[in-house]
Design a protein around this motif. Structure first.
Motif, PDB file in Angstrom:
ATOM      1  N   PHE A  61       0.865  -1.166   0.000  1.00 40.87           N
ATOM      2  CA  PHE A  61       0.000   0.000   0.000  1.00 40.87           C
ATOM      3  C   PHE A  61       0.907   1.224   0.000  1.00 40.87           C
ATOM      4  O   PHE A  61       1.646   1.446   0.955  1.00 40.87           O
ATOM      5  CB  PHE A  61      -0.912  -0.019   1.230  1.00 40.87           C
ATOM      6  CG  PHE A  61      -1.778  -1.241   1.305  1.00 40.87           C
ATOM      7  CD1 PHE A  61      -3.051  -1.242   0.771  1.00 40.87           C
ATOM      8  CD2 PHE A  61      -1.295  -2.401   1.896  1.00 40.87           C
ATOM      9  CE1 PHE A  61      -3.844  -2.387   0.829  1.00 40.87           C
ATOM     10  CE2 PHE A  61      -2.076  -3.552   1.959  1.00 40.87           C
ATOM     11  CZ  PHE A  61      -3.355  -3.545   1.417  1.00 40.87           C
ATOM     12  N   TYR A  62       0.851   1.989  -1.075  1.00 41.92           N
ATOM     13  CA  TYR A  62       1.776   3.108  -1.217  1.00 41.92           C
ATOM     14  C   TYR A  62       1.007   4.420  -1.270  1.00 41.92           C
ATOM     15  O   TYR A  62      -0.110   4.501  -1.756  1.00 41.92           O
ATOM     16  CB  TYR A  62       2.650   2.950  -2.463  1.00 41.92           C
ATOM     17  CG  TYR A  62       1.908   3.085  -3.784  1.00 41.92           C
ATOM     18  CD1 TYR A  62       1.976   4.262  -4.527  1.00 41.92           C
ATOM     19  CD2 TYR A  62       1.155   2.035  -4.299  1.00 41.92           C
ATOM     20  CE1 TYR A  62       1.305   4.395  -5.737  1.00 41.92           C
ATOM     21  CE2 TYR A  62       0.488   2.149  -5.510  1.00 41.92           C
ATOM     22  CZ  TYR A  62       0.562   3.329  -6.218  1.00 41.92           C
ATOM     23  OH  TYR A  62      -0.109   3.462  -7.424  1.00 41.92           O
TER      24      TYR A  62
ATOM     25  N   SER B 267       7.056   5.735   0.343  1.00 40.31           N
ATOM     26  CA  SER B 267       6.786   4.362  -0.081  1.00 40.31           C
ATOM     27  C   SER B 267       7.328   4.070  -1.478  1.00 40.31           C
ATOM     28  O   SER B 267       7.413   2.908  -1.875  1.00 40.31           O
ATOM     29  CB  SER B 267       5.279   4.077  -0.028  1.00 40.31           C
ATOM     30  OG  SER B 267       4.532   5.127  -0.599  1.00 40.31           O
TER      31      SER B 267
ATOM     32  N   SER C 288      -1.411  -1.231  -4.068  1.00 38.47           N
ATOM     33  CA  SER C 288      -2.688  -0.584  -3.775  1.00 38.47           C
ATOM     34  C   SER C 288      -2.396   0.878  -3.477  1.00 38.47           C
ATOM     35  O   SER C 288      -1.596   1.197  -2.593  1.00 38.47           O
ATOM     36  CB  SER C 288      -3.385  -1.254  -2.590  1.00 38.47           C
ATOM     37  OG  SER C 288      -4.688  -0.724  -2.411  1.00 38.47           O
ATOM     38  N   ARG C 289      -3.035   1.756  -4.215  1.00 35.42           N
ATOM     39  CA  ARG C 289      -2.733   3.185  -4.187  1.00 35.42           C
ATOM     40  C   ARG C 289      -3.573   3.898  -3.130  1.00 35.42           C
ATOM     41  O   ARG C 289      -4.790   3.719  -3.059  1.00 35.42           O
ATOM     42  CB  ARG C 289      -3.003   3.783  -5.570  1.00 35.42           C
ATOM     43  CG  ARG C 289      -2.648   5.266  -5.738  1.00 35.42           C
ATOM     44  CD  ARG C 289      -2.988   5.709  -7.154  1.00 35.42           C
ATOM     45  NE  ARG C 289      -2.622   7.086  -7.404  1.00 35.42           N
ATOM     46  CZ  ARG C 289      -1.456   7.481  -7.910  1.00 35.42           C
ATOM     47  NH1 ARG C 289      -0.554   6.588  -8.226  1.00 35.42           N
ATOM     48  NH2 ARG C 289      -1.198   8.761  -8.125  1.00 35.42           N
ATOM     49  N   ILE C 290      -2.912   4.732  -2.324  1.00 37.61           N
ATOM     50  CA  ILE C 290      -3.584   5.521  -1.299  1.00 37.61           C
ATOM     51  C   ILE C 290      -3.314   6.995  -1.581  1.00 37.61           C
ATOM     52  O   ILE C 290      -2.168   7.443  -1.573  1.00 37.61           O
ATOM     53  CB  ILE C 290      -3.083   5.169   0.119  1.00 37.61           C
ATOM     54  CG1 ILE C 290      -3.214   3.667   0.395  1.00 37.61           C
ATOM     55  CG2 ILE C 290      -3.832   5.996   1.160  1.00 37.61           C
ATOM     56  CD1 ILE C 290      -4.626   3.152   0.414  1.00 37.61           C
TER      57      ILE C 290
ATOM     58  N   PHE D 188      -8.582   1.036   5.520  1.00 37.99           N
ATOM     59  CA  PHE D 188      -7.131   1.097   5.671  1.00 37.99           C
ATOM     60  C   PHE D 188      -6.718   1.084   7.134  1.00 37.99           C
ATOM     61  O   PHE D 188      -5.616   0.632   7.467  1.00 37.99           O
ATOM     62  CB  PHE D 188      -6.560   2.328   4.968  1.00 37.99           C
ATOM     63  CG  PHE D 188      -5.056   2.325   4.909  1.00 37.99           C
ATOM     64  CD1 PHE D 188      -4.392   1.477   4.031  1.00 37.99           C
ATOM     65  CD2 PHE D 188      -4.300   3.125   5.741  1.00 37.99           C
ATOM     66  CE1 PHE D 188      -3.005   1.442   3.984  1.00 37.99           C
ATOM     67  CE2 PHE D 188      -2.914   3.099   5.703  1.00 37.99           C
ATOM     68  CZ  PHE D 188      -2.267   2.259   4.814  1.00 37.99           C
TER      69      PHE D 188
ATOM     70  N   THR E  59       1.348   5.400   5.350  1.00 40.56           N
ATOM     71  CA  THR E  59       1.905   4.509   4.334  1.00 40.56           C
ATOM     72  C   THR E  59       3.423   4.614   4.401  1.00 40.56           C
ATOM     73  O   THR E  59       3.959   5.621   4.883  1.00 40.56           O
ATOM     74  CB  THR E  59       1.423   4.899   2.920  1.00 40.56           C
ATOM     75  OG1 THR E  59       1.805   6.267   2.643  1.00 40.56           O
ATOM     76  CG2 THR E  59      -0.086   4.746   2.796  1.00 40.56           C
TER      77      THR E  59
ATOM     78  N   TYR F 114       2.478  -3.171   4.175  1.00 39.51           N
ATOM     79  CA  TYR F 114       2.779  -4.338   3.335  1.00 39.51           C
ATOM     80  C   TYR F 114       2.028  -5.551   3.869  1.00 39.51           C
ATOM     81  O   TYR F 114       2.115  -5.866   5.065  1.00 39.51           O
ATOM     82  CB  TYR F 114       4.291  -4.593   3.350  1.00 39.51           C
ATOM     83  CG  TYR F 114       4.773  -5.681   2.415  1.00 39.51           C
ATOM     84  CD1 TYR F 114       4.752  -5.502   1.032  1.00 39.51           C
ATOM     85  CD2 TYR F 114       5.302  -6.869   2.922  1.00 39.51           C
ATOM     86  CE1 TYR F 114       5.227  -6.489   0.174  1.00 39.51           C
ATOM     87  CE2 TYR F 114       5.780  -7.854   2.068  1.00 39.51           C
ATOM     88  CZ  TYR F 114       5.744  -7.662   0.694  1.00 39.51           C
ATOM     89  OH  TYR F 114       6.215  -8.637  -0.154  1.00 39.51           O
TER      90      TYR F 114
ATOM     91  N   HIS G 270      -2.553  -3.518  -9.886  1.00 39.10           N
ATOM     92  CA  HIS G 270      -3.118  -2.864  -8.711  1.00 39.10           C
ATOM     93  C   HIS G 270      -4.335  -3.617  -8.189  1.00 39.10           C
ATOM     94  O   HIS G 270      -5.040  -4.299  -8.949  1.00 39.10           O
ATOM     95  CB  HIS G 270      -3.535  -1.432  -9.048  1.00 39.10           C
ATOM     96  CG  HIS G 270      -2.422  -0.448  -9.011  1.00 39.10           C
ATOM     97  ND1 HIS G 270      -1.530  -0.278 -10.051  1.00 39.10           N
ATOM     98  CD2 HIS G 270      -2.040   0.449  -8.047  1.00 39.10           C
ATOM     99  CE1 HIS G 270      -0.656   0.680  -9.744  1.00 39.10           C
ATOM    100  NE2 HIS G 270      -0.950   1.130  -8.533  1.00 39.10           N
TER     101      HIS G 270
ATOM    102  N   THR H 225      -7.703  -2.835  -5.265  1.00 47.70           N
ATOM    103  CA  THR H 225      -8.358  -1.821  -4.456  1.00 47.70           C
ATOM    104  C   THR H 225      -8.474  -2.296  -3.015  1.00 47.70           C
ATOM    105  O   THR H 225      -8.354  -3.498  -2.724  1.00 47.70           O
ATOM    106  CB  THR H 225      -9.762  -1.524  -4.991  1.00 47.70           C
ATOM    107  OG1 THR H 225     -10.576  -2.688  -4.824  1.00 47.70           O
ATOM    108  CG2 THR H 225      -9.708  -1.149  -6.474  1.00 47.70           C
ATOM    109  N   LEU H 226      -8.740  -1.353  -2.129  1.00 49.64           N
ATOM    110  CA  LEU H 226      -8.957  -1.723  -0.730  1.00 49.64           C
ATOM    111  C   LEU H 226     -10.175  -2.627  -0.587  1.00 49.64           C
ATOM    112  O   LEU H 226     -10.195  -3.518   0.278  1.00 49.64           O
ATOM    113  CB  LEU H 226      -9.128  -0.472   0.125  1.00 49.64           C
ATOM    114  CG  LEU H 226      -7.840   0.209   0.589  1.00 49.64           C
ATOM    115  CD1 LEU H 226      -8.153   1.530   1.258  1.00 49.64           C
ATOM    116  CD2 LEU H 226      -7.045  -0.684   1.521  1.00 49.64           C
TER     117      LEU H 226
END
Length: 232
Positions: free
Chosen positions: A6-7, A14, A31-33, A44, A53, A56, A221, A223-224
């Motif tokens: 999660f970056y 990250s 996974s993009r934040i 999250f 972030t 992992y 990628h 998603t959450l």
């Protein structure tokens, strides 16, 4: 599913973990934040209650938080490809450098990041910049002195997770317009070398959401929402 990093964006530290994953060459997902969007997704907090972030999620579904812990976890894989065996002088040297980058070097930029959030209060913003700029200058001068006699930032004969992390945070000096890194020729040389590395180019493209070609084993990628069932 493969491990998931999660970056955070923009300009997340990250980035270093993405670079390390590319160098490692093992399958992984991202996974993009969006760090500037508030509130963060509620899911999250189950990954990192501090809402920080990177984070992992290992293939065994264990959660590792904090950059230094994630990087040392990755450094130990594939027979210490990006690190050294624990208990050796080389490991201690790497751990010491990673600790410096994660504390003194990182914290030098903290007033500048806070200043970014103070646009409505210019006097406080200026005060924070005046506090942060000399600290960044001092830290860059220290690293420049080390790199005068080193090929890699930890002083060893191979690239390590410390170089990945350095690539992620040294760029902040230019982002905050603290200095032209060319004032520190050895630091500048090392940063430019890393910037031409395919893994660094890939990580930067991922962060900026432009076409990116992985030289590692990036599997896309998630998603959450896709990850949440794995956290039960």
């Amino acid at each position: 599913m493969e491990p998931i990093l999660f970056y955070g964006v923009p300009q997340g530290c990250s980035l270093g973990s993405i670079i390390a994953l590319e160098w490692l060459g093992e399958p992984y997902r991202l996974s993009r934040i969006e760090m500037l969007e508030h509130p963060w997704p509620a899911a999250f907090a189950r990954i990192n209650p501090l809402n920080l972030t990177p984070a992992y999620l290992t293939a065994e579904r264990h959660i590792v938080n904090e950059s230094s812990a994630i990087l040392l976890h990755l450094a130990a894989r594939r027979n210490n490809l990006l690190g050294y065996a624990q208990g050796t002088p080389e490991y201690d040297r790497l751990n010491r450098m990673l600790a410096y980058l994660n504390t003194e070097f990182f914290s030098a930029f903290r007033p500048l990041w806070i200043a970014c959030e103070m646009a409505a209060n210019p006097p406080v913003q200026e005060m924070l910049r005046n506090l942060g700029n000399p600290r960044v200058q001092q830290a860059c001068a220290y690293l420049d002195g080390l790199l005068a006699e080193r090929e890699w930032i930890d002083g060893g004969s191979k690239r390590t997770v410390a170089d990945a992390y350095f690539a992620a945070i040294a760029r902040w000096a230019e982002y905050h317009q603290v200095l032209d890194v060319r004032q520190h020729p050895h630091l500048s040389r090392h940063l430019q070398k890393l910037r031409t590395d395919p893994a660094v180019i890939f990580a930067d493209a991922i962060e900026r959401q432009i076409e990116a070609k992985s030289g590692g084993r990036f599997r896309g990628h998630v998603t959450l929402d896709e990850v949440e069932p794995m956290l039960a």
